[in-house]
Design an enzyme around this catalytic site. Sequence first.
Site: not given
Length: 256
Positions: A218, A173, A103, A179, A17, A105, A15
Site C-alpha cells: 500500500s 512486504e 511474492h 492491496g 501483477k 501471492e 509490480n
Amino acid sequence: MTGEGARPRPLVAGNWKMNGRRSAIAEAKAVADALAARETPPRADILVCPPATLVMVMAEILKDAPLAIGAQDCHWVESGAHTGDLSAEILADAGASAIIVGHSERRAYHDETDLLVKSKQQAVHRAGLTAIVCIGETKGQRLAGQTIDVVVRQLERSLCDATTPENTVVAYEPVWAIGTGLTPTNADVADVHAAIRDRLVARFGEAGHAIRILYGGSVKPQNAKELMAVANVDGALVGGASLKAADFLGIIAAYE
Ligand code: PEP
C-alpha cells in the site's frame, strides 16, 4: 557501495501483477517520458514489472528510457518440459533485467516455500539478472508477535549463499498491507528493516550494508516520502499504485 551509513541507491519497482494489456504500455511510456524530461533525474533506479506477455515489447520500446523492465516470477530450471512456465533465461532474452521471486501471492496461491524461492533466486542469478526476493508476515503472525521471527526466518531460508548487492534486492512486504490500504507504522517498518539489515550483515558481512531492502504494501504518493525516509528503507515495491503513471511518478517523487 559498502560501509554502515552509506545508503544504497534506492530502487522504486512497480509490480503490475495480472494487470495490463497492450494499452497499459502508454502508462510506462508516460513515466519514462516524464523522467526523461526532468532536469535532475530522481535519486533512484526505476523498474516496471508488467505481465510476461509485455516484457519483450516494453523492453524494446523503452530500451533507451530511464526505466528498466522486469518480470514477476520464473521457473527454477533453464529450459525443458515445463508447459506454461518461463525460465529466467527466457525472461532475460526478452529483455528483463530483474525478476520478482517469492511474492506473497506466489507463496499463498502456488504453495511456494522458502526453499523453492531460493531455487528461483539462484535461477535469476544464473541468468545474470537481479532477484527481488519478497518476504513478509501475515496478519495472524503480526498479531501473535511473530513478525521479526517470521521475516528473519524467511530471509535466512530464501536467500542463497551467493547473494550480493548486485544480484539481489530484498522486499519486505507485510502480507496484510498488500492491496489493503493498510500500512505498518513507521516505527514498525524501522524495526523490521533493522532486523533484516542486521541479519544481512551477519551473514554477508560488509556487503550486507549495501543490499537494498525495499518496503512494499500500500505505498501511495501520499505516504511514499514518509516511508522512504525510514532508516534502512532503500526504496519501494509498488503494486496497485504502479499501474497509473501519475501515481507511480508521485511515489518516485519521494526521491526528488
Ligand atoms: C505488491 O503486490 O507487491 C504490493 C506491494 O501491492 P500494493 O502496493 O498494491 O499493496
